[in-house]
Design a protein around this motif. Structure first.
Motif, PDB file in Angstrom:
ATOM      1  N   SER A  74      40.094  37.159  52.482  1.00  0.00           N
ATOM      2  CA  SER A  74      39.690  38.371  51.763  1.00  0.00           C
ATOM      3  C   SER A  74      38.298  38.842  52.148  1.00  0.00           C
ATOM      4  O   SER A  74      37.991  40.031  52.026  1.00  0.00           O
ATOM      5  N   ASN A  83      40.693  45.711  45.459  1.00  0.00           N
ATOM      6  CA  ASN A  83      41.498  44.524  45.152  1.00  0.00           C
ATOM      7  C   ASN A  83      40.948  43.267  45.813  1.00  0.00           C
ATOM      8  O   ASN A  83      40.851  42.209  45.183  1.00  0.00           O
ATOM      9  N   THR A  84      40.601  43.359  47.092  1.00  0.00           N
ATOM     10  CA  THR A  84      40.063  42.184  47.772  1.00  0.00           C
ATOM     11  C   THR A  84      38.706  41.782  47.202  1.00  0.00           C
ATOM     12  O   THR A  84      38.339  40.606  47.236  1.00  0.00           O
ATOM     13  N   TRP A  86      37.959  41.914  43.975  1.00  0.00           N
ATOM     14  CA  TRP A  86      38.280  41.106  42.791  1.00  0.00           C
ATOM     15  C   TRP A  86      38.666  39.684  43.207  1.00  0.00           C
ATOM     16  O   TRP A  86      38.136  38.701  42.663  1.00  0.00           O
ATOM     17  N   TYR A  87      39.598  39.569  44.155  1.00  0.00           N
ATOM     18  CA  TYR A  87      40.108  38.262  44.536  1.00  0.00           C
ATOM     19  C   TYR A  87      39.055  37.409  45.236  1.00  0.00           C
ATOM     20  O   TYR A  87      39.041  36.179  45.085  1.00  0.00           O
ATOM     21  N   ILE A 141      40.003  43.285  36.060  1.00  0.00           N
ATOM     22  CA  ILE A 141      41.169  43.673  36.846  1.00  0.00           C
ATOM     23  C   ILE A 141      42.234  44.308  35.954  1.00  0.00           C
ATOM     24  O   ILE A 141      42.877  45.298  36.333  1.00  0.00           O
ATOM     25  N   ARG A 145      43.607  48.066  36.382  1.00  0.00           N
ATOM     26  CA  ARG A 145      45.016  48.430  36.517  1.00  0.00           C
ATOM     27  C   ARG A 145      45.428  49.445  35.453  1.00  0.00           C
ATOM     28  O   ARG A 145      46.167  50.382  35.727  1.00  0.00           O
ATOM     29  N   MET A 253      48.977  39.308  39.398  1.00  0.00           N
ATOM     30  CA  MET A 253      47.947  39.345  38.364  1.00  0.00           C
ATOM     31  C   MET A 253      48.445  38.702  37.080  1.00  0.00           C
ATOM     32  O   MET A 253      47.705  37.965  36.411  1.00  0.00           O
ATOM     33  N   GLU A 332      49.432  44.558  45.654  1.00  0.00           N
ATOM     34  CA  GLU A 332      49.119  45.403  44.504  1.00  0.00           C
ATOM     35  C   GLU A 332      48.416  46.676  44.934  1.00  0.00           C
ATOM     36  O   GLU A 332      48.658  47.751  44.414  1.00  0.00           O
ATOM     37  N   GLY A 333      47.517  46.540  45.900  1.00  0.00           N
ATOM     38  CA  GLY A 333      46.762  47.699  46.340  1.00  0.00           C
ATOM     39  C   GLY A 333      47.645  48.772  46.935  1.00  0.00           C
ATOM     40  O   GLY A 333      47.478  49.952  46.680  1.00  0.00           O
ATOM     41  N   THR A 336      49.804  50.346  44.113  1.00  0.00           N
ATOM     42  CA  THR A 336      48.936  51.152  43.251  1.00  0.00           C
ATOM     43  C   THR A 336      48.580  52.454  43.941  1.00  0.00           C
ATOM     44  O   THR A 336      48.566  53.522  43.327  1.00  0.00           O
TER      45      THR A 336
END
Length: 354
Positions: A74, A83-84, A86-87, A141, A145, A253, A332-333, A336
C-alpha cells in the motif's frame, strides 16, 4: 501471558503473594528483600504459560511479516489513494505493536521485567496506541464510506489523499493522548526477588476506575455506536437505490470491524470485572491472560483478511499473495468510484430535466 505488560495489574501480579500488596510512594519498593532468594522462572514448567508463550511468538511472526507486506504494497507498490491511506495507517499501527511484542515474550518467559523503568512506561503505551489508533481509523473509514454513499457528488469532489492524511494524523495524535496514562501510572517494583512492571494507581484517588472506564468508552462504546450507525445508513441507502450488488466491496471493511470487536470486547469486559477486587480469582486471572492474547491477535488478522476477502477467492491459489492483498485494498475504491460516478450522472440528468 504477562498481564503487567498490558496494564492489567494494579500493584499486584499473578503470583501467590497477597493480592492487596501495595508499593508505598515514598519507599524504595523493595520491602524485606534482604533475605529473599533470587527469583526463578516457573513459566516454562506450566502448560498454560507455555501455550500462551507459543501463541505470542506466532502472533509476533505472523503480524510482523503480514503487516510489512501490507506496508510495502500500500505504501510503495500501489497508487496512493484515500483507501490505501487508511489501510497503510492500520498496517503501521499493527506493525509497531508487533515490533514490541518481544519485550512481552521475554518478560513472560522469565517471569520478570528486565528492561528498566523507561521501557516499562513506554512499552504498554504501544498496546493502547494500537487499540485506539485502530478503532479511530475504523470509525473514520466507516464515516468516509457513509459520506460517499449519502453525498456522492460532494465526496467525489472533496475526498483527497491530503485530507485523508490529515485525518489519519489527527487520529494518531488523539490515540497518543489517550495512551499517555500508561506513562503516568506505570512503575517498576520488586517483591520476593522478582522485578515487576506494574500499574501504580494509588497516587490518585479512583484513577484506576477513571482510566479503565475512559478506555472502555473511548475505545469501544462510542466507536461501536458510530460504526453501527454508519453501516446501517449505508445498507439502507444501497437497498433504496437497488444497488445491493455494491455491498460486496464493504465485506473487507466489515470483516475488519468484526475482527476488532471480537478481539477487544472480551478484553474490556475482563478489565471492568477487574475493577472489583472481590472478583479476583484464578478464573479472572486466566480470563485476563486469554483475552490479552486474543486482543494481540487482532494485529495480524488484518493482513489475513486482505488476502481472503478479495475478489475471486476461488482463484487465490492461482495468484500471488501480494496480488490478492493489493486486489482486496483497491476493491472498495473501484466500486465506490463507480458508485460515485453513477450517482453524479444521475444527479446531472435530474438537473437537466428540471
Amino acid at each position: 501471558m504477562d498481564l503487567s505488560f498490558f496494564g492489567f495489574k494494579e500493584d499486584y501480579d499473578n503470583y501467590n503473594y497477597s493480592y492487596n500488596y501495595n508499593y508505598s510512594n515514598d519507599s524504595d519498593d523493595t520491602p524485606h528483600e534482604a533475605s529473599v532468594s533470587p527469583h526463578q522462572s516457573i513459566c516454562l514448567k506450566k502448560v498454560f504459560c507455555v501455550s500462551l508463550l507459543v501463541v505470542s511468538v506466532v502472533i509476533f511472526l505472523l503480524g510482523l511479516c503480514g503487516n510489512i507486506l501490507v506496508i510495502w504494497i500500500s505504501g510503495f507498490k500501489m497508487k496512493k489513494t484515500v483507501n490505501t491511506t487508511w489501510y497503510l495507517s492500520l498496517a503501521i499501527s499493527d506493525f509497531v505493536f508487533c515490533a514490541f511484542l518481544p519485550f512481552n515474550i521475554t518478560s513472560m518467559a522469565m517471569d520478570e521485567w528486565i528492561f528498566g523503568q523507561f521501557m516499562c512506561k513506554f512499552t504498554p503505551c504501544v498496546l493502547f496506541l494500537n487499540m485506539f489508533s485502530s478503532i479511530f481509523l475504523l470509525v473514520v473509514i466507516s464515516v468516509d464510506r457513509c459520506v460517499s454513499v449519502m453525498f456522492p457528488v460532494w465526496a467525489q469532489n472533496h475526498r483527497t489523499v491530503k485530507k485523508a492524511s490529515i485525518v489519519v494524523l489527527m487520529s494518531w495524535l488523539l490515540a497518543i493522548a489517550l495512551s499517555f496514562p500508561s506513562v503516568i501510572f506505570r512503575d517498576v517494583g520488586s517483591h520476593m526477588g522478582r522485578t515487576t512492571c506494574h500499574n501504580k494507581y494509588n497516587s490518585i484517588q479512583h484513577s484506576h476506575v477513571i482510566v479503565a472506564v475512559s478506555r472502555f468508552l473511548a475505545g469501544f462504546i462510542v466507536p461501536f455506536i458510530v460504526i453501527v450507525i454508519c453501516y446501517s445508513i449505508i445498507i439502507l441507502r444501497l437497498r433504496t437505490n437497488r444497488m445491493t450488488k455494491s455491498s460486496k466491496p464493504f465485506k473487507v471493511m466489515s470483516s475488519l470491524v468484526a475482527a476488532f470487536f471480537i478481539c477487544w470486547l472480551p478484553y474490556h469486559v475482563f478489565v471492568l470485572l477487574e475493577l472489583n477486587h472481590q472478583n479476583h480469582s484464578s478464573v479472572l486471572t486466566a480470563g485476563l491472560q486469554i483475552c490479552t492474547a486474543l486482543a494481540s491477535a487482532n494485529s495480524f488478522l488484518n493482513p489475513v483478511l486482505y488476502v481472503f476477502m478479495g475478489n475471486d477467492f476461488k482463484q487465490k491459489f492461482k495468484s500471488s499473495v501480494l496480488s490478492k492483498m493489493a486486489n482486496a485494498m483497491v476493491e472498495e475504491g473501484r466500486t465506490t468510484s463507480r458508485y460515485l460516478s453513477r450517482s453524479s450522472s444521475m444527479d446531472g440528468r435530474a438537473s437537466t430535466h428540471i
